[in-house]
Design a protein around this motif. Structure first.
Motif, PDB file in Angstrom:
ATOM      1  N   GLN A 155       0.828  -1.212   0.000  1.00  0.00           N
ATOM      2  CA  GLN A 155       0.000   0.000   0.000  1.00  0.00           C
ATOM      3  C   GLN A 155       0.857   1.256   0.000  1.00  0.00           C
TER       4      GLN A 155
ATOM      5  N   PHE B 125      -2.268   6.476   1.777  1.00  0.00           N
ATOM      6  CA  PHE B 125      -1.582   5.730   2.826  1.00  0.00           C
ATOM      7  C   PHE B 125      -0.270   6.388   3.255  1.00  0.00           C
TER       8      PHE B 125
ATOM      9  N   GLU C  47      -0.399   5.010  -3.892  1.00  0.00           N
ATOM     10  CA  GLU C  47      -1.614   5.222  -3.095  1.00  0.00           C
ATOM     11  C   GLU C  47      -1.348   6.325  -2.066  1.00  0.00           C
TER      12      GLU C  47
ATOM     13  N   ARG D 245      -0.229  -8.381   2.725  1.00  0.00           N
ATOM     14  CA  ARG D 245      -0.545  -8.807   1.362  1.00  0.00           C
ATOM     15  C   ARG D 245       0.476  -9.855   0.931  1.00  0.00           C
TER      16      ARG D 245
ATOM     17  N   LEU E  75      -1.346  -1.579   8.374  1.00  0.00           N
ATOM     18  CA  LEU E  75      -1.797  -2.002   7.047  1.00  0.00           C
ATOM     19  C   LEU E  75      -1.890  -3.523   6.990  1.00  0.00           C
TER      20      LEU E  75
END
Length: 229
Positions: free
Chosen positions: A142, A160, A157, A171, A168
């Protein structure tokens, strides 16, 4: 036949010539995948899908079957792994052989743990349509960056920008080692990702994608670190 291991190994690699049978710490790299599949102890048959006679010869020398050669349609740069698996299944069906579960194992994945292959089989036979090993990203995606057309560094992004990394969600990315799937599902869907796909989380030290010479050296480093060879 209930379980089938398929190792795709096309000839003519461009980035690393002879990649699938290149010497990796003393023996052809494909032999590590063949060995791991055998030691997993869950397969009724282990085959290599290839268009290359030399790859076929080496694979059979290490215990794999090559019951038929890969067709032209699945030998070009545009064929997907799913295409290759479906072709193999269709060839077996002509012999009235219909496996229930298929595991597509990469030919250049010497760090594969046979226990992870077995874990994947346990998961798919219990509850999933497919199972894929994944690796956590080493840093929150992110907060990834990009360089625009004016050579300026920007956040992908921006929302963020001030978010703490620990806030966060984690992932993952595909480990690129093996893929379990039900045979009827891949024939119907044409993909390993379904609405009912399970994951096996891998330690980054046990995974290395090999696309460049640097990747190859890193894989050798990790292998020595894991197994002391």
């Amino acid at each position: 036949m209930k379980t089938l291991a398929i190792i795709p190994a096309r000839g003519g690699s461009k980035r690393i010539p002879g990649k699938n049978i290149r010497n990796f710490l003393g023996r052809p790299i494909i032999s590590y995948s063949i060995d791991a599949a055998g030691r997993a102890g869950v397969f009724d048959a282990l085959m290599v899908s290839t268009d290359d006679q030399e790859i076929a010869r080496i694979a059979m020398g290490y215990g794999a079957e090559v019951p038929f050669m890969r067709g032209d349609k699945c030998s070009d740069d545009y064929a997907t792994l799913a295409d290759v698996v479906v072709e193999v299944l269709e060839n077996y069906e002509r012999q009235r052989i219909r496996p229930e579960y298929v595991c597509c194992i990469m030919a250049t994945a010497p760090l594969i743990d046979p226990e992870k292959i077995k874990q994947g089989f346990d998961l798919i036979s219990a509850r999933y349509d497919s199972v894929i090993p994944v690796v956590p990203f080493g840093y929150p995606i992110q907060r990834s960056l990009k360089i625009d057309e004016n050579d300026k560094l920007l956040m992908v992004e921006p929302r963020f920008k001030n978010t703490r990394s620990q806030d966060l969600p984690q992932r993952y990315h595909d480990a690129g080692q093996f893929y379990w799937i039900k045979a009827d599902v891949i024939k119907e869907k044409g993909t390993f990702f379904t609405d009912n796909t399970g994951a096996i989380i891998q330690d980054p030290l046990t995974v290395q994608d090999i696309d460049t010479e640097e990747d190859w050296r890193m894989a050798e480093f990790k292998y020595r670190n894991l197994y002391g060879e």
